[in-house]
Design an enzyme around this catalytic site. Structure first.
Site, PDB file in Angstrom:
ATOM      1  CG  HIS A   1      41.719   6.747  25.586  1.00 41.79           C
ATOM      2  ND1 HIS A   1      40.558   6.018  25.634  1.00 41.79           N
ATOM      3  CD2 HIS A   1      42.409   6.266  24.517  1.00 41.79           C
ATOM      4  CE1 HIS A   1      40.532   5.144  24.646  1.00 41.79           C
ATOM      5  NE2 HIS A   1      41.659   5.281  23.951  1.00 41.79           N
TER       6      HIS A   1
ATOM      7  CD  GLU B   1      36.288   4.271  14.324  1.00 38.38           C
ATOM      8  OE1 GLU B   1      36.782   4.308  15.469  1.00 38.38           O
ATOM      9  OE2 GLU B   1      35.982   3.208  13.744  1.00 38.38           O
TER      10      GLU B   1
ATOM     11  CG  HIS C   1      46.170   3.665  22.064  1.00 34.70           C
ATOM     12  ND1 HIS C   1      46.100   3.994  23.409  1.00 34.70           N
ATOM     13  CD2 HIS C   1      44.881   3.573  21.643  1.00 34.70           C
ATOM     14  CE1 HIS C   1      44.829   4.095  23.774  1.00 34.70           C
ATOM     15  NE2 HIS C   1      44.068   3.847  22.716  1.00 34.70           N
TER      16      HIS C   1
ATOM     17  CG  HIS D   1      37.784  -1.399  16.787  1.00 32.18           C
ATOM     18  ND1 HIS D   1      38.042  -0.191  17.392  1.00 32.18           N
ATOM     19  CD2 HIS D   1      38.770  -2.246  17.212  1.00 32.18           C
ATOM     20  CE1 HIS D   1      39.135  -0.290  18.135  1.00 32.18           C
ATOM     21  NE2 HIS D   1      39.588  -1.530  18.043  1.00 32.18           N
TER      22      HIS D   1
ATOM     23  CB  SER E   1      36.677   3.755  21.586  1.00 25.56           C
ATOM     24  OG  SER E   1      37.823   4.545  21.466  1.00 25.56           O
TER      25      SER E   1
ATOM     26  CG  ASP F   1      36.469   8.102  20.432  1.00 21.66           C
ATOM     27  OD1 ASP F   1      37.369   8.926  20.202  1.00 21.66           O
ATOM     28  OD2 ASP F   1      36.609   6.878  20.228  1.00 21.66           O
ATOM     29  CG  HIS F   2      38.825   8.746  23.588  1.00 17.06           C
ATOM     30  ND1 HIS F   2      40.137   8.763  23.171  1.00 17.06           N
ATOM     31  CD2 HIS F   2      38.291   7.589  23.083  1.00 17.06           C
ATOM     32  CE1 HIS F   2      40.397   7.681  22.465  1.00 17.06           C
ATOM     33  NE2 HIS F   2      39.289   6.946  22.385  1.00 17.06           N
TER      34      HIS F   2
ATOM     35  CG  ASP G   1      42.332   5.191  19.767  1.00 16.20           C
ATOM     36  OD1 ASP G   1      42.316   5.887  20.790  1.00 16.20           O
ATOM     37  OD2 ASP G   1      42.353   3.944  19.779  1.00 16.20           O
TER      38      ASP G   1
ATOM     39  CB  THR H   1      33.855   3.762  16.632  1.00 15.43           C
ATOM     40  OG1 THR H   1      34.736   4.398  17.562  1.00 15.43           O
ATOM     41  CG2 THR H   1      33.006   4.818  15.945  1.00 15.43           C
TER      42      THR H   1
END
Length: 527
Positions: free
Chosen positions: A457, A334, A343, A174, A113, A380-381, A339, A176
């Site tokens: 990711h 964001e 995870h 963080h 990220s 972002d991914h 995310d 981002t």
């Protein structure tokens, strides 16, 4: 053949008994033809492109929101409204222009990220783990920072006289959000308490400090990360007895107090809970710092509605403050905990985060206009997340696939992760998940193929949704760092100003021509 039999038997057992699980109107070809024709007519209107100058820019970033997450969130949104879900439209689905973004970092096929944030905010690809620096900088090597700094579109907007804001469900320092203001070779240097002593001695600054020093007077900052702003071992205002929430700063600085002192004559307010936030009158607030948790904000599913603001509530306040500037604004939003849910293998948390971000997108759309506001939604991914198993129409997105494995004759979750904590073996065999309560809010782990304590990711392209001025420039497949260049071009900021000056001059001349013609005619008559 065996798979086919299992599938058929499982579907019958599911309760369908051969009956189609969809509305009767969908049996009629006229339904689909009418819908398609209506969509076609709307598409034809897009041939007249919106080439206005964007007064306002909004970027919604769903951290980890790959295309499978978008699809699953769409279904969840519909099912929350007691629909089957597949035919539902997300707010981002309504955007007229869609592209794909290639997410790799300069040194990583599957991105993180930090490097991606540098791409879609600063316009250059970078190494994983670094923010606001070029690929010449090496992660964790402090001496590679100087001379390799790159600036963000948030800075370009601020320098152009616009108001700027950052809203996130993670820590405000963080990966981002930090790429919008920081230049740091390690995304984990949240405060000096997380930095190696030699990096501090060499003059590198932690990210929390850079938030307040690099770009003076960011108009709106909202999210978590409170503990990184206070001296080490100082107790937290909300959780005074919990040491894990104590301040982390070794330099003993109180960054919130410093901000309050610096901004005391500027209609500035610091808030740390929902009640304080919603009690503000945005018309009398020019600067806002909202830090609602010591770390990240809670998942929306677990949020305390009395004390923690939702992403939509934060976005509403942010836009009300920022839009007062006649020169417009840039806002980074964001949905960061999509995310985190992935995870942890917690698909339910991740998808509810995505639905909440979509709600915020819709609310922002009601508060702005497509004629002067460019809005972009992207990720972002991606993640190792998907869903399948030949599920029937309307199958709960968190439920089981309607078939058994033809290898171990056990059921499996429709949502699957390629890796992560959802891998489980009981007595040497794969877990039988048929007894789990998937409707329970606390249900967490979807199954995964490979055991990992944290899921990873994914490396595939992500979607870019765009509307407003110059949104048509986001089309096809692009490098991720293209995004801020388009947004800057639309708003005539940064390095993209020449076309605005020439078009402005041309429009001024065009507007003046009728008056000039009338004047020449009058002179001819008088002479």
């Amino acid at each position: 053949m065996k798979v086919t039999i299992l599938l058929i038997c499982s579907c019958l057992a599911w309760g369908g008994l051969g009956k189609p699980q969809f509305p009767d109107q969908e049996k009629d070809p006229l339904f689909w033809n009418t819908w398609a024709q209506r969509t076609l007519k709307n598409a034809i209107t897009l041939q007249k492109l919106n080439q206005n100058t964007a007064k306002n820019l909004i970027l919604f970033l769903g951290d980890g929101m790959g295309i499978p997450t978008v699809t699953a969130a769409r279904i969840l949104k519909g099912q929350l409204s007691r629909q089957s879900g597949e035919e539902t439209q997300l707010e981002m689905d309504k955007f007229p222009f869609v592209a794909l973004s290639k997410t790799y970092n300069t040194n990583a096929q599957v991105a993180d990220s930090a490097g991606t944030a540098t791409a879609y905010l600063c316009g250059v690809k970078a190494n994983e783990g670094t923010v606001g620096v070029s690929a010449a900088a090496v992660r964790s090597q402090c001496n590679t920072t100087q001379g390799n700094e790159v600036t963000s579109i948030l800075r370009w907007a601020k320098e152009a006289g616009k108001s700027v804001g950052i809203v996130t469900t993670t820590r405000v320092n963080h990966a981002t959000p930090s790429a919008a203001y920081a230049h740091c070779v390690d995304r984990d240097w949240y405060s000096d308490g997380e930095m190696p002593a030699e990096a501090v001695q060499a003059g590198c600054k932690d990210i929390a400090r850079q938030l307040f020093e690099n770009i003076p007077d960011i108009d709106v900052i909202m999210g978590g990360g409170r503990k990184y702003m206070f001296p080490k071992n100082q107790s937290d205002v909300e959780y005074p007895g919990e040491k894990k929430h104590f301040g982390t700063r070794i330099d003993r600085r109180n960054l919130v107090e410093e901000w309050n002192n610096r901004m005391k004559n500027k209609n500035a307010h610091y808030v740390w809970n929902k009640k304080e936030l919603l009690s503000l009158n945005p018309n009398s607030v020019d600067y806002l710092l909202g830090l609602f948790e010591p770390g990240d904000l809670p998942y929306d599913l677990e949020r305390n509605n009395e004390t923690d603001p939702s992403l939509t509530e934060m976005v509403e306040v942010a836009i009300k403050i920022l839009k007062k500037n006649p020169s417009g604004f840039y806002l980074l939003v964001e949905g960061g905990r999509i995310d985190h849910g992935h995870h942890e293998g917690k698909a339910k948390q991740a998808l509810h985060e995505a639905v909440e971000m979509d709600r915020a997108i819709g609310h922002a759309g009601l508060m702005t206009s497509i004629y002067d506001t460019m809005t972009v939604v992207t990720a972002d991914h991606s993640h190792m997340f998907n869903f399948g198993g030949y599920t029937p129409r309307g199958n709960t997105i968190f439920g089981l696939a309607p078939m058994l494995s033809d290898v171990d004759q056990k059921p499996f979750t429709a949502i699957l992760y390629g890796n992560g904590p959802g891998f489980k073996v009981v007595n040497g065999l794969r877990e039988n998940v048929s007894t789990l309560d998937y409707e329970n809010t606390t249900w967490s782990l979807a199954q995964s193929a490979v055991p990992l304590s944290m899921e990873t990711h994914g490396g595939e392209d992500v979607a870019v949704f765009a509307k407003g001025p110059m949104a048509h420039l986001l089309h096809g497949v692009h490098e991720q760092n293209y995004i801020p260049h388009v947004m800057a071009y639309a708003a005539c900021i940064g390095q993209n100003r020449d076309h605005c000056m020439s078009s402005s001059g041309a429009s001024s001349l065009s507007a003046a021509l009728p008056s000039l013609t009338a004047l020449l005619t009058l002179i001819r008559l008088l002479c």
